[in-house]
Enzyme design. Sequence first.
Site, PDB file in Angstrom:
ATOM      1  N   CYS A 102       0.837  -1.205   0.000  1.00  0.00           N
ATOM      2  CA  CYS A 102       0.000   0.000   0.000  1.00  0.00           C
ATOM      3  C   CYS A 102       0.874   1.259   0.000  1.00  0.00           C
ATOM      4  CB  CYS A 102      -0.909  -0.002   1.222  1.00  0.00           C
ATOM      5  SG  CYS A 102      -1.934   1.463   1.323  1.00  0.00           S
ATOM      6  N   LYS A 141       2.119  -9.534  -0.224  1.00  0.00           N
ATOM      7  CA  LYS A 141       2.009  -8.788  -1.478  1.00  0.00           C
ATOM      8  C   LYS A 141       2.838  -7.520  -1.339  1.00  0.00           C
ATOM      9  CE  LYS A 141      -1.511  -6.740  -4.511  1.00  0.00           C
ATOM     10  NZ  LYS A 141      -1.479  -5.285  -4.242  1.00  0.00           N
ATOM     11  N   ASN A 202       1.939  -9.084 -10.914  1.00  0.00           N
ATOM     12  CA  ASN A 202       0.830  -8.120 -10.900  1.00  0.00           C
ATOM     13  C   ASN A 202       1.269  -6.791 -11.510  1.00  0.00           C
ATOM     14  OD1 ASN A 202      -0.362  -5.904  -8.398  1.00  0.00           O
ATOM     15  ND2 ASN A 202      -1.677  -6.748  -9.973  1.00  0.00           N
ATOM     16  N   ASP A 204      -0.736  -3.837 -14.520  1.00  0.00           N
ATOM     17  CA  ASP A 204      -1.049  -3.428 -15.889  1.00  0.00           C
ATOM     18  C   ASP A 204      -1.592  -4.533 -16.793  1.00  0.00           C
ATOM     19  OD1 ASP A 204      -0.195  -0.992 -15.030  1.00  0.00           O
ATOM     20  OD2 ASP A 204       1.686  -0.981 -16.158  1.00  0.00           O
ATOM     21  N   GLY A 226      -5.961  -6.331 -11.383  1.00  0.00           N
ATOM     22  CA  GLY A 226      -6.653  -5.309 -10.612  1.00  0.00           C
ATOM     23  C   GLY A 226      -7.548  -4.464 -11.497  1.00  0.00           C
TER      24      GLY A 226
HETATM   25  C1  LIG Z   1      -8.707   1.446  -5.966  1.00  0.00           C
HETATM   26  C2  LIG Z   1      -7.572   0.547  -5.578  1.00  0.00           C
HETATM   27  C3  LIG Z   1      -7.550  -0.032  -4.321  1.00  0.00           C
HETATM   28  C4  LIG Z   1      -6.498  -0.884  -3.958  1.00  0.00           C
HETATM   29  N1  LIG Z   1      -6.536  -1.493  -2.735  1.00  0.00           N
HETATM   30  C5  LIG Z   1      -5.565  -2.403  -2.412  1.00  0.00           C
HETATM   31  C6  LIG Z   1      -5.637  -3.176  -1.214  1.00  0.00           C
HETATM   32  O1  LIG Z   1      -6.594  -3.082  -0.433  1.00  0.00           O
HETATM   33  N2  LIG Z   1      -4.628  -4.042  -0.957  1.00  0.00           N
HETATM   34  C7  LIG Z   1      -3.567  -4.213  -1.829  1.00  0.00           C
HETATM   35  O2  LIG Z   1      -2.667  -5.018  -1.569  1.00  0.00           O
HETATM   36  N3  LIG Z   1      -3.485  -3.514  -2.980  1.00  0.00           N
HETATM   37  C8  LIG Z   1      -4.464  -2.648  -3.303  1.00  0.00           C
HETATM   38  N4  LIG Z   1      -4.420  -2.009  -4.507  1.00  0.00           N
HETATM   39  C9  LIG Z   1      -3.360  -2.363  -5.468  1.00  0.00           C
HETATM   40  C10 LIG Z   1      -3.833  -3.497  -6.391  1.00  0.00           C
HETATM   41  O3  LIG Z   1      -4.104  -4.674  -5.662  1.00  0.00           O
HETATM   42  C11 LIG Z   1      -2.792  -3.804  -7.485  1.00  0.00           C
HETATM   43  O4  LIG Z   1      -1.603  -4.214  -6.870  1.00  0.00           O
HETATM   44  C12 LIG Z   1      -2.511  -2.598  -8.360  1.00  0.00           C
HETATM   45  O5  LIG Z   1      -3.712  -1.961  -8.753  1.00  0.00           O
HETATM   46  C13 LIG Z   1      -1.703  -3.001  -9.627  1.00  0.00           C
HETATM   47  O6  LIG Z   1      -2.418  -3.938 -10.391  1.00  0.00           O
HETATM   48  P1  LIG Z   1      -3.259  -3.516 -11.719  1.00  0.00           P
HETATM   49  O7  LIG Z   1      -2.306  -2.788 -12.620  1.00  0.00           O
HETATM   50  O8  LIG Z   1      -3.724  -4.821 -12.285  1.00  0.00           O
HETATM   51  O9  LIG Z   1      -4.373  -2.621 -11.273  1.00  0.00           O
HETATM   52  C14 LIG Z   1      -5.446  -1.142  -4.873  1.00  0.00           C
HETATM   53  C15 LIG Z   1      -5.469  -0.543  -6.128  1.00  0.00           C
HETATM   54  C16 LIG Z   1      -6.510   0.278  -6.494  1.00  0.00           C
HETATM   55  C17 LIG Z   1      -6.520   0.872  -7.883  1.00  0.00           C
END
Ligand SMILES: Cc1cc2nc3c(=O)[nH]c(=O)nc-3n(C[C@H](O)[C@H](O)[C@H](O)COP(=O)(O)O)c2cc1C
Length: 341
Positions: A102, A141, A202, A204, A226
């Site tokens: 985070c 993570k 993980n 994009d 995500g």
């Molecule tokens: C709105 C939002 C909320 C997220 N909340 C969390 C979370 O609660 N815990 C976490 O480990 N990552 C959180 N993330 C990160 C995502 O799990 C992920 O690692 C990140 O979006 C990159 O993946 P993506 O490119 O597929 O979106 C959040 C991302 C977004 C956009």
Amino acid sequence: MVLKIGPYAVESGLVLAPMAGVTDVPYRRVCRRMGAGLTVAEMAASDAHLRCSAMTQRRTRADADDPLPVVQLLGADPDEMARAAQIAQEGGARIVDINFGCPARMVCGKACGSAIMREPELARRIMRAVRQAVTLPVTVKMRTGWDEVHKNAADIARAAEQEGLAAVTVHGRTRAARFTGRSDALEIARVVRAVSIPVVANGDVLEPADVLALIEKTGAAGVMIGRGAYGNPWIFRRARALLAGDPDPGLPARSEAGSTVLEHFDAHVDYWVREEAKGGDDEQLERGRLAALRSFRKHARWYMTRFARDKDAHDERLMEIVVRTDSLEEARAGLLEFFES
Ligand SMILES: Cc1cc2nc3c(=O)[nH]c(=O)nc-3n(C[C@H](O)[C@H](O)[C@H](O)COP(=O)(O)O)c2cc1C
């Protein structure tokens, strides 16, 4: 592709990312139905005070509909993280995930999430404490590191392996990058080479084909999706088809998508009215209905944007209605009309 996490085999290796405010219980159910092999609950604070909040309790409680519920914990205090992990286990979790990713500077008044990556010894103590507190598989993570000059995901992953964790997920960005630039598959590949526990890649993945590309570049055992799943649970079944060597079935037709969207809407309202109204009086019920409707708006916007016809006035009008109205009936009727037309 099968992702092994402790004794569990996650078929397809496709994981829905935890996204606070997005991947709640109803949406996780939709994504599992559409082929996500594993879904991770939104991060829950381990802080003793926040543990009493309705939100944290909700996020720590396993969904009875989920065959493999993953609870994700955030915090900087090893003892509190251990206690929170025990509560998650008692609440039915089958896997506990630790959040070292985070990017928020302070959560619960302390530096946690990706800030822990700057303190490898603390990271190790947290992982050890959580691992010793529960009998469940524990995962972590993380990001690739704090910034461009401090990329230590491979070191933290090695520590995770030494502490007996079952798997690691790496988002291919540093904390400093937040969500800018591109997720770095080469850094994820470095972590894959550094450990023998499974690594989930993980970052994009927006299209089904991105899953195959990311596996090829990283050698990861699984892929977490995500933002690519915003208004798009179909990405899982499409990626599954590609992983099986079949052609991409593409997005469903608008009317077929509509039945999934309406089911999601009904399940979302049902769940959130129950959570927010908690069997209260009529006024509380009305507040619950409004909260449920408002929290669905982002999903509605994503779904409708994905299926809208270019510059179609009818579609635009319905979208305006659905994301503005405070009437559940009007929103549902608008969605129905949009997807039936
Ligand atoms: C709105 C939002 C909320 C997220 N909340 C969390 C979370 O609660 N815990 C976490 O480990 N990552 C959180 N993330 C990160 C995502 O799990 C992920 O690692 C990140 O979006 C990159 O993946 P993506 O490119 O597929 O979106 C959040 C991302 C977004 C956009």
